[in-house]
Enzyme design. Sequence first.
Site, PDB file in Angstrom:
ATOM      1  N   LYS A   1      20.246  35.118  40.858  1.00  0.00           N
ATOM      2  CA  LYS A   1      19.248  34.051  40.926  1.00  0.00           C
ATOM      3  C   LYS A   1      19.346  33.424  42.314  1.00  0.00           C
ATOM      4  O   LYS A   1      20.192  32.576  42.562  1.00  0.00           O
ATOM      5  CB  LYS A   1      19.508  33.022  39.825  1.00  0.00           C
TER       6      LYS A   1
ATOM      7  N   SER B   1      23.004  31.522  40.715  1.00  0.00           N
ATOM      8  CA  SER B   1      22.500  30.456  41.574  1.00  0.00           C
ATOM      9  C   SER B   1      23.606  29.826  42.425  1.00  0.00           C
ATOM     10  O   SER B   1      24.186  30.488  43.275  1.00  0.00           O
ATOM     11  CB  SER B   1      21.790  29.414  40.702  1.00  0.00           C
TER      12      SER B   1
ATOM     13  N   ASP C   1      31.799  36.968  51.894  1.00  0.00           N
ATOM     14  CA  ASP C   1      31.304  37.322  53.227  1.00  0.00           C
ATOM     15  C   ASP C   1      32.252  36.906  54.339  1.00  0.00           C
ATOM     16  O   ASP C   1      32.308  37.548  55.391  1.00  0.00           O
ATOM     17  CB  ASP C   1      29.928  36.691  53.468  1.00  0.00           C
TER      18      ASP C   1
END
Length: 519
Positions: A310, A285, A296
Amino acid sequence: MLCAAVVSLLSIGAFAQMRINLGDDAPMRKLQIAEMAISNLYVDSVNEVKLVEDGIRGMLEKLDPHSSYLTAKEVKEANEPLQGNFEGIGVQFNMVEDTLLVIQPVTNGPSERAGIVAGDRIVKVNDTIIAGVKMSKEEIMKRLRGPKDTKVRLGVVRRGIADTLSFVIVRDKIPVHTIDAAYMLRDGVGYIRIGSFGAATYDEFCEKMHLLKEQGMQTLVLDLQENGGGYLQTAVHIAEEFLEKGDLIVYTEGRRAQRAEYRASGDGLFSKGKIIVLVDSYTASAAEIVSGAIQDHDRGIVVGRRTFGKGLVQRPIDLPDGSMIRLTIAHYYTPSGRCIQKPYEKGKQRDYAMDVYNRLKSGELMSADSVHFADSLKYYTLKEHRVVYGGGGIMPDEFVPLDTTRYTRFHRELSAKSVIINSNLHYVDQHRKELKRRYKTFADYRQNFAVPQSLIDQIMAEGEKQNVKPKDEAERDRTLPYLRLQLKALIARDLWDMDAYFAIINETSDILRRALELL
């Protein structure tokens, strides 16, 4: 016949009244008629509150694995660890032979101010004996906690003092820390382990970052292993500290929820230093949001094993009685556009819960080659255009296989029966003053302390009493090195703090070792 006629009239009258009050929504009409019929006409009495709760749960169970219903009590229990504080007396404790043993009083907390010390046994709360009466831990906590500025009388037994001591504690707000540890691994390299993302985590994090930078930190190892997540906004604030102004951190999007983007609002306090993020199968999460943003933007290296996956956003819907529905309304996406959520089938929560175990069976935790991604899940990082994959969780840049040999079956059973933790508590309780006298600093302890054979023998004897035995000498020998390290770390925790515990237990972490090799 008369009874039947009365029931018939009642049912017709009730249903007619319901039709007057209901709108034109046919599914909702069916649900309300069913509830009214059961509560008014069923042969036995029913608990209407439970009936409605079961109905809500039944609806949510057919949706995704993270939509859920919580009672008012469950809401309070779920929110407390994330809210940053609770109200109580301020002690870390454990139960030893039905007695509450104080591990450490919270620094500057009400118990420490009143004179409670590590090793004290709390045997009485107000007029109630709590020692030796098989009272549950939850019941004891309920008696110790209470509104700020209220008083509680404690009866305390202290080693070396014959009489029971009496203390009056004035309850206060007690901070709940979500930073498990923060210390220097070596010159120039700092380490922070975040246990969850709560309301106070960001402030704690910034405080630890400043302390480590003052000690010369130029590289940060950010440990998010076993971090199950928490508040989205907290994760965003922490990710901001590593990124440049305007960098996208995460975005959410759903069927009825428009795309919402979260970007870094300014240059972070560690936007230039090197970062390595440690993750495992239980990183989930909010922790995946931070990991994905750093990966990224090519801001740092992610090391470990594929994260949990999640990536569903829940909106809390408060109900009048204090209960709550957590309803999934959107997905999380990393800056490159990857959906964090792993695949699932609606209504099959058990299969979803078994996913990590299935990863172990498939060999994924031991070999990166066991993880297969379709080309359709291929994405690219934003600066260096490296290939990363969507489809569930964050796949680390550097995979570290799980060592299944270190933590033996024998060790697991000793832990499950609380043999290790109870033996450790007894040892520290008996030798606390001696250990503190001999080891003036943690550095001295870390270098020179060795777990005594008598403690190992005690654990083996207690294990045998509970029918926990190694299957052979080879399993016993494989168990001992990690058992000794664990005991040394637990003793350090009880004498100092969690920084000391992780400083020792991390010595054998394969993931941390690989991170340091990459530096």
